[in-house]
Design a protein around this motif. Structure first.
Motif, PDB file in Angstrom:
ATOM      1  N   TYR A  86      -6.253  61.949  14.755  1.00 15.63           N
ATOM      2  CA  TYR A  86      -6.875  63.200  13.131  1.00 15.63           C
ATOM      3  C   TYR A  86      -6.583  62.445  12.529  1.00 15.63           C
ATOM      4  O   TYR A  86      -6.539  61.792  11.370  1.00 15.63           O
ATOM      5  CB  TYR A  86      -6.536  64.587  13.430  1.00 15.63           C
ATOM      6  N   GLY A  87      -4.865  61.860  12.600  1.00 19.13           N
ATOM      7  CA  GLY A  87      -4.682  60.645  11.298  1.00 19.13           C
ATOM      8  C   GLY A  87      -5.045  59.857  11.151  1.00 19.13           C
ATOM      9  O   GLY A  87      -4.995  59.065   9.933  1.00 19.13           O
ATOM     10  N   LEU A  88      -6.148  59.206  11.988  1.00 19.66           N
ATOM     11  CA  LEU A  88      -7.077  58.044  11.825  1.00 19.66           C
ATOM     12  C   LEU A  88      -7.598  58.432  10.165  1.00 19.66           C
ATOM     13  O   LEU A  88      -7.948  57.667   9.420  1.00 19.66           O
ATOM     14  CB  LEU A  88      -7.935  58.332  12.314  1.00 19.66           C
ATOM     15  N   VAL A  89      -8.432  60.235  10.396  1.00 13.12           N
ATOM     16  CA  VAL A  89      -8.952  60.154   8.439  1.00 13.12           C
ATOM     17  C   VAL A  89      -7.644  60.623   7.962  1.00 13.12           C
ATOM     18  O   VAL A  89      -7.926  60.133   6.226  1.00 13.12           O
ATOM     19  CB  VAL A  89      -9.709  61.338   8.849  1.00 13.12           C
ATOM     20  N   VAL A  90      -6.729  61.134   8.022  1.00 13.89           N
ATOM     21  CA  VAL A  90      -5.909  62.276   7.830  1.00 13.89           C
ATOM     22  C   VAL A  90      -4.566  61.674   6.560  1.00 13.89           C
ATOM     23  O   VAL A  90      -4.817  61.500   5.517  1.00 13.89           O
ATOM     24  CB  VAL A  90      -5.251  64.013   8.593  1.00 13.89           C
ATOM     25  N   LEU A  91      -4.453  60.621   7.016  1.00 17.88           N
ATOM     26  CA  LEU A  91      -3.101  59.884   6.471  1.00 17.88           C
ATOM     27  C   LEU A  91      -3.472  58.889   5.250  1.00 17.88           C
ATOM     28  O   LEU A  91      -3.755  58.627   4.483  1.00 17.88           O
ATOM     29  CB  LEU A  91      -2.570  58.655   7.604  1.00 17.88           C
ATOM     30  N   PRO A  92      -4.878  58.152   5.777  1.00 18.16           N
ATOM     31  CA  PRO A  92      -5.597  57.665   4.378  1.00 18.16           C
ATOM     32  C   PRO A  92      -6.137  58.400   3.363  1.00 18.16           C
ATOM     33  O   PRO A  92      -5.963  57.453   2.128  1.00 18.16           O
ATOM     34  CB  PRO A  92      -6.528  56.831   5.219  1.00 18.16           C
ATOM     35  N   MET A  93      -6.417  59.459   3.779  1.00 16.95           N
ATOM     36  CA  MET A  93      -7.470  60.330   2.312  1.00 16.95           C
ATOM     37  C   MET A  93      -6.204  61.100   2.068  1.00 16.95           C
ATOM     38  O   MET A  93      -6.657  61.299   0.535  1.00 16.95           O
ATOM     39  CB  MET A  93      -8.149  61.329   3.761  1.00 16.95           C
ATOM     40  N   ALA A  94      -5.420  61.062   2.823  1.00 18.68           N
ATOM     41  CA  ALA A  94      -3.839  61.339   1.468  1.00 18.68           C
ATOM     42  C   ALA A  94      -3.511  60.491   0.954  1.00 18.68           C
ATOM     43  O   ALA A  94      -2.663  61.242  -0.171  1.00 18.68           O
ATOM     44  CB  ALA A  94      -2.456  62.081   2.708  1.00 18.68           C
ATOM     45  N   VAL A  95      -3.379  59.160   1.234  1.00 17.66           N
ATOM     46  CA  VAL A  95      -2.845  58.209   0.878  1.00 17.66           C
ATOM     47  C   VAL A  95      -3.533  58.208  -0.975  1.00 17.66           C
ATOM     48  O   VAL A  95      -3.483  58.026  -2.133  1.00 17.66           O
ATOM     49  CB  VAL A  95      -2.961  57.157   1.065  1.00 17.66           C
ATOM     50  N   LEU A  96      -5.177  58.141   0.083  1.00 18.01           N
ATOM     51  CA  LEU A  96      -6.444  57.954  -1.484  1.00 18.01           C
ATOM     52  C   LEU A  96      -6.476  59.124  -2.399  1.00 18.01           C
ATOM     53  O   LEU A  96      -5.735  58.870  -3.661  1.00 18.01           O
ATOM     54  CB  LEU A  96      -7.537  58.131  -0.991  1.00 18.01           C
ATOM     55  N   ARG A  97      -5.727  60.768  -2.113  1.00 16.00           N
ATOM     56  CA  ARG A  97      -5.527  61.428  -3.235  1.00 16.00           C
ATOM     57  C   ARG A  97      -4.857  61.314  -4.299  1.00 16.00           C
ATOM     58  O   ARG A  97      -4.669  61.764  -4.789  1.00 16.00           O
ATOM     59  CB  ARG A  97      -5.823  62.790  -2.587  1.00 16.00           C
ATOM     60  N   ARG A  98      -3.338  60.890  -3.818  1.00 15.91           N
ATOM     61  CA  ARG A  98      -1.793  60.930  -4.510  1.00 15.91           C
ATOM     62  C   ARG A  98      -2.676  59.863  -5.639  1.00 15.91           C
ATOM     63  O   ARG A  98      -2.052  59.827  -6.308  1.00 15.91           O
ATOM     64  CB  ARG A  98      -1.114  60.686  -3.139  1.00 15.91           C
TER      65      ARG A  98
ATOM     66  N   ASP B 285      -5.357  46.716  -1.235  1.00 16.83           N
ATOM     67  CA  ASP B 285      -4.564  45.742   0.307  1.00 16.83           C
ATOM     68  C   ASP B 285      -3.460  46.591   0.891  1.00 16.83           C
ATOM     69  O   ASP B 285      -3.993  47.165   2.722  1.00 16.83           O
ATOM     70  CB  ASP B 285      -3.829  44.554   0.204  1.00 16.83           C
ATOM     71  N   ILE B 286      -3.517  48.266   0.513  1.00 14.40           N
ATOM     72  CA  ILE B 286      -2.929  48.409   0.958  1.00 14.40           C
ATOM     73  C   ILE B 286      -4.123  49.252   1.732  1.00 14.40           C
ATOM     74  O   ILE B 286      -3.543  49.989   3.459  1.00 14.40           O
ATOM     75  CB  ILE B 286      -1.875  49.897   0.494  1.00 14.40           C
ATOM     76  N   ILE B 287      -4.817  50.139   1.255  1.00 11.23           N
ATOM     77  CA  ILE B 287      -5.630  51.098   2.805  1.00 11.23           C
ATOM     78  C   ILE B 287      -6.853  50.144   3.393  1.00 11.23           C
ATOM     79  O   ILE B 287      -7.126  50.862   4.575  1.00 11.23           O
ATOM     80  CB  ILE B 287      -6.905  51.426   1.205  1.00 11.23           C
ATOM     81  N   GLU B 288      -7.014  49.102   3.251  1.00 13.61           N
ATOM     82  CA  GLU B 288      -7.449  48.336   4.556  1.00 13.61           C
ATOM     83  C   GLU B 288      -6.462  47.501   5.395  1.00 13.61           C
ATOM     84  O   GLU B 288      -6.786  48.096   6.402  1.00 13.61           O
ATOM     85  CB  GLU B 288      -7.574  46.798   4.068  1.00 13.61           C
ATOM     86  N   TYR B 289      -4.966  48.691   5.147  1.00 13.65           N
ATOM     87  CA  TYR B 289      -4.393  48.330   6.933  1.00 13.65           C
ATOM     88  C   TYR B 289      -4.654  49.746   7.364  1.00 13.65           C
ATOM     89  O   TYR B 289      -4.537  50.113   8.831  1.00 13.65           O
ATOM     90  CB  TYR B 289      -3.060  48.604   6.058  1.00 13.65           C
ATOM     91  N   PHE B 290      -5.770  50.991   7.013  1.00 13.02           N
ATOM     92  CA  PHE B 290      -6.092  51.957   7.601  1.00 13.02           C
ATOM     93  C   PHE B 290      -6.962  51.832   8.786  1.00 13.02           C
ATOM     94  O   PHE B 290      -7.554  52.390   9.803  1.00 13.02           O
ATOM     95  CB  PHE B 290      -6.207  53.282   6.459  1.00 13.02           C
ATOM     96  N   ASP B 291      -7.860  51.118   8.149  1.00 16.18           N
ATOM     97  CA  ASP B 291      -9.352  50.615   9.010  1.00 16.18           C
ATOM     98  C   ASP B 291     -10.168  51.707   8.781  1.00 16.18           C
ATOM     99  O   ASP B 291     -11.014  52.204   9.794  1.00 16.18           O
ATOM    100  CB  ASP B 291      -9.071  49.749  10.072  1.00 16.18           C
TER     101      ASP B 291
ATOM    102  N   TYR C  34       3.351  51.407   8.252  1.00 19.53           N
ATOM    103  CA  TYR C  34       3.252  50.540   6.920  1.00 19.53           C
ATOM    104  C   TYR C  34       2.588  50.740   5.102  1.00 19.53           C
ATOM    105  O   TYR C  34       3.216  50.440   4.577  1.00 19.53           O
ATOM    106  CB  TYR C  34       2.700  48.858   7.717  1.00 19.53           C
ATOM    107  N   ALA C  35       0.937  51.171   5.712  1.00 20.92           N
ATOM    108  CA  ALA C  35       0.526  51.484   4.435  1.00 20.92           C
ATOM    109  C   ALA C  35       1.130  52.549   3.979  1.00 20.92           C
ATOM    110  O   ALA C  35       0.970  52.043   2.602  1.00 20.92           O
ATOM    111  CB  ALA C  35      -0.644  52.003   5.313  1.00 20.92           C
ATOM    112  N   ILE C  36       1.723  53.334   4.473  1.00 20.09           N
ATOM    113  CA  ILE C  36       2.032  54.217   3.202  1.00 20.09           C
ATOM    114  C   ILE C  36       3.106  54.067   2.645  1.00 20.09           C
ATOM    115  O   ILE C  36       3.864  54.474   1.419  1.00 20.09           O
ATOM    116  CB  ILE C  36       2.168  55.786   4.795  1.00 20.09           C
ATOM    117  N   CYS C  37       4.147  53.212   3.908  1.00 16.01           N
ATOM    118  CA  CYS C  37       5.426  52.826   2.912  1.00 16.01           C
ATOM    119  C   CYS C  37       4.750  52.329   1.436  1.00 16.01           C
ATOM    120  O   CYS C  37       5.843  52.392   0.967  1.00 16.01           O
ATOM    121  CB  CYS C  37       6.159  52.193   3.974  1.00 16.01           C
ATOM    122  N   GLN C  38       4.166  50.965   1.609  1.00 17.79           N
ATOM    123  CA  GLN C  38       4.119  50.508   0.306  1.00 17.79           C
ATOM    124  C   GLN C  38       3.448  51.484  -0.878  1.00 17.79           C
ATOM    125  O   GLN C  38       3.350  51.454  -1.597  1.00 17.79           O
ATOM    126  CB  GLN C  38       2.494  49.473   0.898  1.00 17.79           C
ATOM    127  N   ALA C  39       2.036  52.663  -0.175  1.00  8.75           N
ATOM    128  CA  ALA C  39       1.616  53.281  -1.264  1.00  8.75           C
ATOM    129  C   ALA C  39       3.178  54.244  -2.024  1.00  8.75           C
ATOM    130  O   ALA C  39       2.863  53.966  -3.104  1.00  8.75           O
ATOM    131  CB  ALA C  39       0.911  54.141  -0.286  1.00  8.75           C
TER     132      ALA C  39
END
Length: 669
Positions: A27-39, A113-119, A245-250
């Motif tokens: 689930y994290g493959l979707v939820v984590l990048p989507m949460a970063v995008l929404r923020r 660049d941050i979002i790319e780390y989520f692939d 790493y991506a979450i930390c950078q965000a």
């Protein structure tokens, strides 16, 4: 934090929409990048129109210059020039995948660049194929993740709780550390530093080698701001899990901090800050995780650089890399100079293994030896069990410094805080206990008081050291020539090798034949010597053998003679001591033993008192003496519990028997 659980539950409900095409651990493959995008989306929402208007005027400029202008308009370190946002994406369900890609590509390079780390590209395709992308976007648009509504600290908690749920079976200590544990670590780090706690405008650096989502940096910065709002703590970190790493950078990007301070890569094999040193260093390395992948790089640094590298004091066993991370922190401490009189402080949390694993001379012991002999270990705090989400094992906070206060020099403080906790109302994975603010304050007070008591023990550095001495006893053999011992000779490697050759052709055949002939001659001589005589002096027996071989003009090499003597011998406590060419007693490897002598004690005095009364013929082989260090933490706080009496136990057994009998009656009825 208001409605934290509600927000986590809401995002988790979105995750459950993925059930079927996605397994729960994915689930994290979707939820984590989507949460970063929404923020990101929420942060940029108020200036979106102004940014788009400005973009029309500067879109022909080079990207770097354009982003600098648009970032000022956005009031952030990033911007988005796509016509879409989460609200507009919902207006075209048929083209949701293409429009979402357009939205992501509209971010400035720092955010992209941050979002790319989520692939995330693969997940967009997968959700689109399974007709769930639009629904996921729609649901995320219903939660406001703007920092005014969800602080950076609370967002960190949300991310970490989601990661915990996605990673129920992750390695112990993986991803992140409970915030109250970090708060304790930070309090111990800053405890004696009046400058950073009180001086306005002061800037210090903090480094985390296993940053996860950046929780340690965030908590440290928050803690400092509470005490000294005008101080600045610049956070540097490295992390090799791409999502974390991506979450930390965000988080860093939204807070307006320099995201270049957060580097991606494996700390052990790809040090991102090789030339930097820091005021404070903090980390939670993975527990009991091997470093096989990093072995070549770590070994090369150890061999080539020694103490000029990070791992000069030793390498631990390959199955656990915790002490490598500790050495990495030590290597990045600022030395004490006229300009920097306070040096650096380290806080690292590890399990019990680094306290005692490894005997004298091992990599682990040598690392501990370096730390103690350089007076770097200030204190160790034992935490309660069940504090972590992924493990219930015992954990310890190590505090290190290269500039101890006068009364702490040469001393180490052990704090037993295993009972300083409160039960959680609801468990989170393996985490059933937590530190309250009262618990933290009490632990810090005890640590700072530096007074021995029920929960505090203070030791000299040398108290943790020991000398491992090798105790030898003499070899005593008897010798006899009989059929059984002659048969043993045939199995001796040197004797058997007489009839073998590495040469090829006729030369090899000839050597084998000569060897067989010599074997036969030796056996014949020994058979003629057979008797019931038992010899108890090796020198005399060897002399007799040589004389017998000489009678038959038989030349026997020294290695072969040794093999013959060995085959014809047996251990015998009544025999005379075997001696070497210098007349010194020869040691019996089967009787060899070791003793651990406290470093403060003379090994000879110990030997005379503890060993010689039991084995008067023993001696110390001082060439084999090794210095070791270990920290038997639990032993120092052991409390004897009186065993229950037999009568009490018997009464309990009778009660159990009566209870079982009563239950059996009910079953039968």
């Amino acid at each position: 934090m208001e409605n934290f659980n509600d927000k986590v539950s809401f995002i988790w409900s979105i995750a459950e929409l993925l059930r079927g095409p996605y397994k729960p651990e994915d689930y994290g493959l979707v939820v984590l990048p989507m949460a970063v995008l929404r923020r990101f989306d929420c942060v940029l929402e108020r200036t979106k129109t102004d940014v788009l208007d400005q973009y029309e005027q500067v879109k022909e400029l080079p990207e770097e210059i354009r982003d600098e202008i648009l970032n000022r308009v956005a009031g952030q370190q990033f911007n988005n020039t796509s016509q879409y946002d989460f609200q507009r994406l919902q207006s075209d369900a048929d083209n949701i995948a293409d429009n979402l890609r357009d939205y992501i590509n509209g971010f400035s390079k720092s955010a992209r660049d941050i979002i790319e780390y989520f692939d995330f590209e693969k997940q967009i395709d997968k959700m689109e194929r399974n007709n769930m992308l639009y629904l996921v976007v729609q649901r995320f648009s219903q939660i406001d993740l703007h920092p005014d509504q969800v602080s950076n600290r609370e967002m960190g908690y949300i991310f970490e709780e989601l990661i915990r749920r996605f990673s129920e079976h992750a390695e112990a200590g993986d991803h992140y550390t409970p915030r109250e544990v970090i708060r304790l670590m930070v309090a111990l780090l800053f405890m004696d530093d009046e400058d950073i706690l009180t001086k306005p405008g002061i800037t210090q650096t903090l480094y985390d080698s296993c940053a996860g989502t950046g929780g340690m940096g965030s908590v440290a910065q928050d803690y400092l701001k509470e005490l000294n709002p005008k101080a600045d703590l610049e956070f540097f970190a490295q992390e090799f899990n791409e999502e974390s790493y991506a979450i930390c950078q965000a988080d860093m990007l939204i807070k307006g901090e320099n995201i270049k301070n957060i580097q991606f890569g494996d700390t052990l094999s790809q040090d991102a800050f090789p030339a930097m040193q820091f005021d404070y260093l903090i980390t939670n390395p993975p527990y009991g995780v091997d470093w096989k992948k990093e072995k070549d790089a770590v070994q090369a640094e150890f061999d080539e650089k020694g103490f000029n590298g990070r791992f000069g004091s030793g390498l631990p066993r390959i199955s656990d890399g915790q002490l490598l991370f500790l050495q990495n922190l030590v290597a990045k401490m600022k030395p004490v100079t006229d300009e920097n009189k306070k040096g650096s402080r380290v806080a690292i949390i590890m399990n019990g293994s680094p306290l005692f694993t490894g005997d004298a001379g091992s990599g682990e012991s040598e690392i501990r030896r370096y730390l103690f002999e350089h007076d770097l270990v200030e204190g160790i705090v034992a935490l309660p069990n069940d504090m972590f989400y992924n493990t219930g094992i015992s954990t310890y906070i190590w505090i290190l410094t290269n500039h101890k206060s006068v009364f702490r020099k040469g001393k180490v403080e052990l704090v037993n805080a295993i009972d300083f906790y409160q039960k959680m109302k609801k468990s989170m994975g393996n985490k059933r206990n937590e530190l309250s603010e009262t618990n933290i304050n009490e632990i810090v007070r005890l640590y700072g008081d530096f007074k021995e008591g029920e929960n505090i023990k203070i030791f000299d550095n040398e108290d943790f050291g020991f000398q491992k001495i090798t105790v030898e006893r003499p070899l005593r053999l008897n010798f006899k020539v009989d059929a059984e011992r002659i048969e043993r000779l045939k199995a001796e490697k040197v004797f058997d090798g007489l009839a073998k050759s590495r040469k090829k052709g006729s030369a090899g055949i000839q050597e084998i034949e000569e060897g067989k002939k010599q074997q036969t001659q030796i056996i014949n001589v020994l058979q003629d010597m057979q008797s019931d005589n038992v010899y108890k002096n090796r020198t005399e027996f060897e002399k007799k053998l040589k004389n017998e071989f000489k009678k038959f003009d038989l030349t026997v090499a020294s290695t072969l003679l040794k093999a013959i003597v060995n085959a014809l011998s047996e251990k015998d406590e009544t025999a005379e001591i075997c001696k070497d060419r210098k007349g010194c007693p020869e040691a019996d490897p089967d009787l060899r033993d070791t003793e651990s002598v406290p470093l403060k004690e003379d090994i000879h005095e110990y030997f005379e008192r503890e060993v010689l009364p039991h084995v008067p013929d023993a001696w110390i082989d001082e060439s084999k003496t090794k210095i070791g260090y270990e920290i038997p933490f639990t032993r120092h706080f052991y409390k004897y519990k009186k065993l229950r009496g037999s009568q009490e136990i018997m009464e309990d057994i009778k009660k159990l028997e009566a209870s079982i009998a009563d239950q059996l009656k009910k079953v039968i009825q």
